[in-house]
Each structure stands twice: as C-alpha cells, then as structure tokens.
Design a protein around this motif. Structure first.
Motif, PDB file in Angstrom:
ATOM      1  N   HIS A  82      -8.296  -3.365  -5.285  1.00 36.54           N
ATOM      2  CA  HIS A  82      -9.847  -3.470  -4.798  1.00 36.54           C
ATOM      3  C   HIS A  82     -10.064  -2.701  -3.195  1.00 36.54           C
TER       4      HIS A  82
ATOM      5  N   ASP B 297      -3.338  -6.399  -7.430  1.00 31.66           N
ATOM      6  CA  ASP B 297      -4.887  -6.300  -7.800  1.00 31.66           C
ATOM      7  C   ASP B 297      -5.594  -6.209  -6.353  1.00 31.66           C
TER       8      ASP B 297
ATOM      9  N   HIS C  56     -12.107  -3.160 -11.186  1.00 32.11           N
ATOM     10  CA  HIS C  56     -11.202  -3.008 -12.336  1.00 32.11           C
ATOM     11  C   HIS C  56     -11.473  -1.691 -13.199  1.00 32.11           C
TER      12      HIS C  56
ATOM     13  N   SER D 202     -10.070 -11.165 -14.441  1.00 31.66           N
ATOM     14  CA  SER D 202      -8.909 -11.978 -14.268  1.00 31.66           C
ATOM     15  C   SER D 202      -8.953 -13.232 -14.759  1.00 31.66           C
TER      16      SER D 202
ATOM     17  N   ASN E 286      -6.600  -1.780 -12.407  1.00 35.46           N
ATOM     18  CA  ASN E 286      -7.290  -1.747 -11.373  1.00 35.46           C
ATOM     19  C   ASN E 286      -6.420  -0.684 -10.425  1.00 35.46           C
TER      20      ASN E 286
ATOM     21  N   HIS F  48      -5.725  -6.670 -16.598  1.00 34.85           N
ATOM     22  CA  HIS F  48      -6.757  -5.782 -16.529  1.00 34.85           C
ATOM     23  C   HIS F  48      -6.225  -4.490 -15.670  1.00 34.85           C
TER      24      HIS F  48
END
Ligand SMILES: [Zn+2]
Length: 312
Positions: free
Chosen positions: A217, A213, A272, A69, A263, A261
């Motif tokens: 995760h 994001d 990611h 990030s 993810n 990115h």
C-alpha cells in the motif's frame, strides 16, 4: 500430518519486472533452491519439485472488484466462497456479514472441536489488546476466528517464553516500535527454525505476516525487498528444521505459504491487484501431490488443510 500455514498478506504472483516487482529484485536463495532456481513470479507457477510445489491460486473467486483481506482471509479459513455469497469483496477488517462466517466452521474452530492442537503463533503486544478492549480496534479475520474458537491469542509473555513469534519474525519491532527493549531478537534463519519447531507442537498452526500488504500500500520498494529477503532467511531455517526430522513420523510437517490477494508484487499501484496468489507448499512429495490436487482458488485451501491434518 501436521500443517503449518504461513499467511502472507498481500502477495500475488507478478511479472518479472524489477521496476515494479520486489520479487524480481529480492535475493531469495532459499526460495530459489526450493523452486530449482525459480523466483516467486507468475512465470514460475505451476512448479512441482523435489522439496516444494508452487501453484497460482485465484483469490477473486469469480466476483468483480479487487479481492480484499476480510473476505479473502475468511475464505482461506472456511473454504466457503464468501465473496460470491455476499456479492462483494470486503476489507480490511470484517463487517458483520463477513464476521458471521467466522463464528463456526473455520479451521480453528473445527480443529479445536475435533480435539486437535491448534494455535495462531503470533505474539500480540499489550497495545493490541488495549485497542480491542476499548473498542478502538477491530479484530481482523484471522484473530477473530481464533478467539471465536475459544483459543487464546499469544501475548508478550508468550513471546518472551519462546511460545510465540513476533509478527516481523525477528522481534526487532518489539524493541524499536513497541517499547520492549529487552525482547528476544532472532536472526531470520533462527526465526524459521523456531517457527518449524513450534509448528511441530500443533496439529495445525498459523503464522500471520501482514507487513507485506502494508509495504504494498505504501509502494515501498526497498522495504518490500528487505521484507522478502528476511522471509527468505526464515524459509532457510524452516526447511533446515524440517529436514532434521525427515523420516520421523512425529515430526512430519507440511508447510503452506499463501495469501489473500495480490498487492506487493506490483508497486506501480497502491491498491490490491487481481493477480493470482502463490500457494507454496513444502514437505513430503506424495503429501504435496494430494494436498495441491484441484487447488484452483482460495476456497480450496481450507479443505486441503482439513484433509491433510485428518490423515494419521
Ligand atoms: Zn491491503
């Protein structure tokens, strides 16, 4: 031309597999309408339609390892290939080497210096500023670039006054998680209209969305699907508010939604991904054509925004 940049953290273009990709499950009729029935998937890009363009943009920029990030956002804001210059991707928060790129030459600092009206449209809660002031929290790349440019971050009073938006679009989090039971709440559609109407007050504005994001995760499929269905409602309101002003020069707005990115598009991993990220561009067709020309990796985005805003 006014540009609104909707930054979606951790969203790549993934495969059409409902087992792993929330974009293969989420009901996103407004997005589908913009893309002539397509979804936000790898197989959908490139696409160029009447209302929107979708490109797949490379966030890895020729550097080994998974994109992160701090470098990703810094590259989106500067157009510099920071990961290549440093030799690594870095995140989530900028280290001193990455932070050095965010002092000057960012979209925010360049527009502020050129006398353009520019803002980050997110409202931040008191606990965020407490964390920064006490040194317990570091700025991420985007608010760091904003404050380095001498621009204020919006606060809770800006949210209440309608000058800024909640990071979750609807404001629900301010009530349920941040202890503001009387904070303004909006349906996603209304939040989208609000976002577009705020963007029309600025030459360049950015809205940062990070829950995507986080859900990636945490590998939370249901949450991820819900987030994107909310975002679809936002898109619907946004497009409606843009349409109202069609033909009126002062209201001309180009909207870009992109990411740093991948993810969330692959919930089989907590990490990611190396997927290309979407560049979804909404607005006038001829402006979109020029804006997206040669847009191959994330370092090409800041120069395109710079050129579009400079256009009378
Ligand atoms: Zn992340």
């Amino acid at each position: 031309m006014r540009v609104l940049f909707i930054f979606l953290d951790g969203i790549g273009l993934g495969v059409n597999d409902p087992a792993t990709n929330p974009f293969a499950r989420a009901k996103m009729p407004n997005l589908n309408a913009l893309l002539d029935g397509r979804s936000l998937l790898k197989e959908s890009a490139p696409f160029d339609g009447e209302r929107a363009t979708l490109l797949a943009v490379d966030p890895s920029v020729g550097v080994n390892g998974l994109p992160q990030s701090a470098t990703g956002q810094a590259m989106l804001l500067t157009g510099k290939n920071i990961s290549a210059e440093l030799g690594y991707h870095y995140g989530p928060k900028p280290n001193p080497e990455v932070a050095a790129y965010l002092n000057d030459g960012t979209l925010f600092s360049r527009f502020a210096k050129a006398g353009k009206k520019t803002a980050l449209l997110n409202a931040y809660p008191p606990r965020y500023f407490d964390g920064i002031d006490s040194g317990k929290r570091l700025y991420s790349s985007i608010p760091l670039a904003v404050t380095n440019a001498g621009l204020p971050l919006f606060r809770h009073d800006d949210l209440f006054a309608g000058r800024a938006l909640s990071a979750d679009f609807t404001g629900e989090g301010w009530r349920t998680m941040l202890g503001f039971p009387d904070s303004p709440m909006m349906e996603p559609h209304h939040a989208g209209r609000k976002l577009a109407s705020l963007a029309k007050e600025y030459d360049f504005s950015l809205f940062e969305y990070w829950a995507s994001d986080y859900a990636g995760h945490k590998q939370q499929m249901e949450t991820a699907v819900g987030l994107m269905e909310t975002f679809d409602g936002v898109l619907g309101g946004l497009v409606e508010e843009m349409k109202d002003e069609r033909g009126k020069r002062a209201g001309e707005l180009l909207v870009l939604a992109t990411s740093d990115h991948g993810n969330m598009e692959d919930l089989s991993t907590r990490k990611h991904t190396s997927a290309h990220v979407p560049a979804l561009v909404i607005g006038d067709k001829s402006v979109r054509e020029e804006f997206t020309r040669d847009m191959k990796d994330i370092t090409h985005i800041a120069p395109a925004i710079w050129n579009a805003v400079e256009k009378p």
